[in-house]
Each structure stands twice: as C-alpha cells, then as structure tokens.
Design an enzyme around this catalytic site. Structure first.
Site, PDB file in Angstrom:
ATOM      1  N   GLY A 138       5.506 -36.024  30.778  1.00  0.00           N
ATOM      2  CA  GLY A 138       5.713 -35.983  32.486  1.00  0.00           C
ATOM      3  C   GLY A 138       4.765 -36.955  32.637  1.00  0.00           C
ATOM      4  O   GLY A 138       5.082 -38.041  32.885  1.00  0.00           O
ATOM      5  N   CYS A 170     -10.761 -27.296  55.323  1.00  0.00           N
ATOM      6  CA  CYS A 170     -11.783 -26.541  55.574  1.00  0.00           C
ATOM      7  C   CYS A 170     -12.224 -25.860  54.180  1.00  0.00           C
ATOM      8  O   CYS A 170     -12.188 -24.420  54.111  1.00  0.00           O
ATOM      9  CB  CYS A 170     -11.405 -25.526  56.841  1.00  0.00           C
ATOM     10  SG  CYS A 170     -11.228 -26.315  58.274  1.00  0.00           S
ATOM     11  N   GLU A 171     -12.707 -26.620  53.292  1.00  0.00           N
ATOM     12  CA  GLU A 171     -13.074 -25.869  51.910  1.00  0.00           C
ATOM     13  C   GLU A 171     -13.931 -26.757  51.383  1.00  0.00           C
ATOM     14  O   GLU A 171     -13.794 -28.268  51.466  1.00  0.00           O
ATOM     15  CB  GLU A 171     -11.829 -25.843  50.826  1.00  0.00           C
ATOM     16  CG  GLU A 171     -10.632 -25.180  51.220  1.00  0.00           C
ATOM     17  CD  GLU A 171     -10.857 -23.735  51.122  1.00  0.00           C
ATOM     18  OE1 GLU A 171     -11.746 -23.349  49.926  1.00  0.00           O
ATOM     19  OE2 GLU A 171     -10.109 -22.723  51.443  1.00  0.00           O
TER      20      GLU A 171
END
Ligand code: PLP
Length: 436
Positions: A292, A363-364
């Site tokens: 992949g 918001c982290e």
C-alpha cells in the site's frame, strides 16, 4: 523515486507548479503524482520478475477511484479489507477475480457481496470466520476460495500500532495451530483451499523481518501445496518508505538547490527483492504481494496555507489551514513528515533557519504536523507542502471540528485534474435528521 522538485524556485509535482494547483483548487489539498505511482509499481513488478507474481495494491492506503483505475490499468490486483473497498474497486473498473479480501471482522453482508462478485480469495483470520464463510457460501450454493492468514510471530521493528505479525496481535493464526485449521477447512463442503497468506506489519524499513517470516512459513507452504494443491502464497505488504527528511540544519540552501529530494534509503526495492526472491522462487508457487504505502506514500503531498504566525514567550507557531482531521499520522503514530515551502524564495531569504511548531486549527494539543522543526523562516500566507502524505492521509481524514474533507488532485505530466471535490458545509449536515 518521486516527482516533487523545485524548478526556478517553484515546487513542482511532475511538470505542474503546485502553487498554481493550490490557487485553482484551494487548500488544504492533497496532490498525487500519477507518474510516481506508476514508477513504483513498475519497479516492484520488475524486481519480482523471476516469480510468478501478482501485485495486489492494498486499497486502504489510498482508495480514490482515480488511483485505483490507474493501478488497474497498470495490471494490479487489489487487497481489500471491506465490502466498501470491493465496491470501489469495481466502480473503478478493477476485476474482483484479482481481489483478495482480508480483515479480522468481515460481516455477513460483506462476505455475501464478495462471494457474488467472485473474489480471488478470502484471507481468513480465525476458525470462527472460516465457519461463518462456509455457512454463508452454503446458503448461496457456492464454494468460497480461502487462504488462512498465518501469524509467523516475527518482530517487524516498526511502530507498535502497525505491527501485525507477532503473537500478541489480533491478526492471523499461529503457525502451530495452522495445520489443524486447514484440516477443518478441507472438510467443509463450501470451502475451497486456494492459498496461504501473511502480513507482518507496516512501514518496515529493513528486509530482514520479511526474510525471516518467509523462512518460517515456507515449510508450511510446501506441505499445503502437496496436501491441498494450494495455488498461491501471499507475503503481504508493509514495505516501508523514506519519509523524506531535511538534511542537516541550514537545509534552506539545500532545498533551494535540490528540492525535497529523496534523502537516500537504507532499504531499497532491490534489497527487498534480493532477500525474498530466492527463497520464494524455490517454492515454485504464485506469489502475491500487497503493498500500500510503498506504491502511494511518497506520491502525495498535502498542501496547506499558513494562516497566522503566533509567537509566545516559549515558542513560535505556524498555524496552518490543514489539521489533524486532514492528516492524522503525526498525532496517531508520532510520524515524521517533511514540510517544505512551495516557493523557494521563502526558503532562500531564510538561509537562517528557525525552530517552529507547525500546527492546525483543531481544538486538540495533538493537532500538529511538526514540533520544534528547524526550517527556513515561514510567513503568513506561505504555501507549504507536507511531504509523503499519499498513504493513510486522506483515508484517515474525518470531519472532526466540523471541518469539510479536503479536495484531492492528480497530476500526470503537465496535466492536473480534480479527483475529489472539496466538501461543503452543506455536505457536513447532509443525512442528519433533526428529531423533535
Ligand atoms: C494494510 C495491509 C497491507 C498494506 O500495508 P502497507 O504497509 O501499506 O504496505 C497489506 N496487507 C494487509 C492484509 C493489510 O492489512
């Protein structure tokens, strides 16, 4: 190999100026290079030329239909992990008869769909799953082609979240239990044993774990071949890529002169082939590989624009318009992504480098792309390219913070096409139902 280079100070993907693409389609924007994907496919294909082999692209790395179509045309089969991925492959013109269906939790609906479409093999991860497939195939009066997934219990020396081939993982069946499960499978009326499979992990950057896994499973392959006449051995994917790194500090000049070129690699496709082809050749059986990341990882970038430069007493932040909802790998795997300006003038006038955090608007505190990164000075309005974002990038995007999915574009030579429209705010609420 990849096709992202500066030309006259402008970062290009193949023959296309990335700043132009950003102006046309907006940011955040994923841009992929078709030439790079095809080059990786062709080189892997050539490296395996001595084997009867099929490259089954692991769709979960990047499942945009345009990319599936590109690889289907190149001759790839596909490794799928859900009914949705099978649906996509078919929609892109791929052949279900060249698909292997992996995953520990296949649902009844997915198994039925894969049976109807005639997949090449179900790669089965447990005895209970085998029973379930047998029952569903029986109800349809069909025989399900299966391979059991062997867990060879090797340490792939990679991040624990992407290690899959050791005993503690949920994946596969331990080698000592494998013969008994094959015997049970042989007695099931609606099961046809066609192969054996393994996949030891992802982002593996040395050839040794592949070689030792093959060494462990090879005797079993021989027995299965003589006992059940199996047709294939799938050795999985997991070949790691070099997440393009800046060279030494002061790399502003290096970028200016060379662009974010591949910094060289300890693990090349030749190393991989040299380690695996000889032992596999001796087995005299069809070999499947399921790459992949190797095919698409370095073929994509995420373009993002700097909203603000925020200076605090402790730190300097570049707040960009892409967030962890667009590319979660740094937050999820502490992964490294090279970040470069799309205009070398931005790099050139800053031969001085600075340490800066590149963060998103979500918001982290985990919403970052780089911490304390030494790079040429960054200014408001600059366009940045987050490199090596072609695999597990858009695929893991979410709408967290009600941020629409970014758009995706595909470059081929001097042409660029939009392959996914940017979501709109209306898209965000579509399908939601306001109850009373
Ligand atoms: C994820 C996966 C792959 C592809 O892994 P890469 O590291 O992207 O090459 C191959 N096979 C299986 C079964 C997988 O789950």
């Amino acid at each position: 190999m990849h096709s992202f280079r500066y030309r006259d100070g402008k970062l290009h993907c193949e023959d296309v100026d990335l700043a132009r693409v950003a102006e046309k389609f907006g940011t955040p924007l994923y841009v992929y290079s078709a030439g790079t994907i095809l080059d990786h496919y062709t080189r892997l294909d050539a490296a395996l030329a001595l084997l009867d082999h099929v490259i089954c692209y692991a769709v979960k790395a990047n499942s945009n239909r345009a990319i599936l179509k590109l690889l289907a045309h190149a001759g790839a089969g596909f490794d799928i992990v859900s009914g949705g991925e099978l649906y996509r492959v078919i929609a892109a013109g791929g052949d279900p008869a060249r698909c292997t269906f992996a995953g520990v939790g296949k649902s009844r609906e997915e198994i039925e769909f894969a049976l109807e479409q005639g997949v090449y093999s179900f790669n089965v991860e447990s005895e209970v799953e085998l029973e379930s497939i047998d029952r569903i195939a029986s109800a349809k009066n069909l025989r399900a082609p299966i391979a059991l997934r062997a867990n060879p219990d090797v340490d792939p020396h990679t991040h624990e979240y992407v290690s899959t081939g050791s005993r503690e993982n949920k994946f596969g069946i331990a080698l000592d239990e494998l013969p008994a499960v094959y015997e049970r499978a042989a007695k099931m009326l609606n099961i046809e044993i066609v192969g054996v499979q393994m996949h030891i992990g992802s982002q593996i950057t040395e050839a040794e774990p592949f070689a030792s896994a093959i060494k462990k499973v090879a005797p079993i392959v021989r027995k299965l071949k003589s006992k059940y006449g199996i047709k294939f051995f799938s050795i999985g994917g997991g070949m790691g890529i070099i997440y393009l790194r800046a060279l030494e500090s002061g790399s502003g000049k290096w970028w200016h002169d060379h662009g974010p070129a591949c910094a060289g690699s300890a693990f090349s496709i030749r190393d991989y082939a040299e380690a695996i082809v000889p032992p596999l050749r001796e087995l005299g059986i069809r070999i499947l590989v399921e790459p992949g990341r190797f095919l698409v990882g370095n073929a994509g970038v995420l373009l993002t624009r700097v909203h603000y430069i925020k200076q605090t007493a402790e730190k300097k932040f570049a707040i960009v318009d892409a967030g962890m909802n667009d590319l979660i790998r740094p937050a999820l795997y502490q992964s490294y992504h090279e970040i470069v300006p799309c205009r070398a003038s931005a790099a050139a006038d800053a031969k001085r480098t600075q340490e800066i955090d590149i963060v998103g608007p979500v918001c982290e505190s985990g919403d970052f792309f780089a911490l304390d990164r030494e790079m040429p000075e960054v200014h408001e309005g600059d366009l940045l390219a987050i490199m090596s974002a072609g695999a597990y990038g858009f695929m893991m995007a979410s709408n967290y913070n009600s941020r629409p999915f970014p758009a995706e574009a595909l470059v081929h030579g001097d042409k660029v096409s939009l392959i996914r429209e940017r979501q709109t705010w209306e898209d965000l609420v579509r399908g939601e139902i306001e109850s009373l």
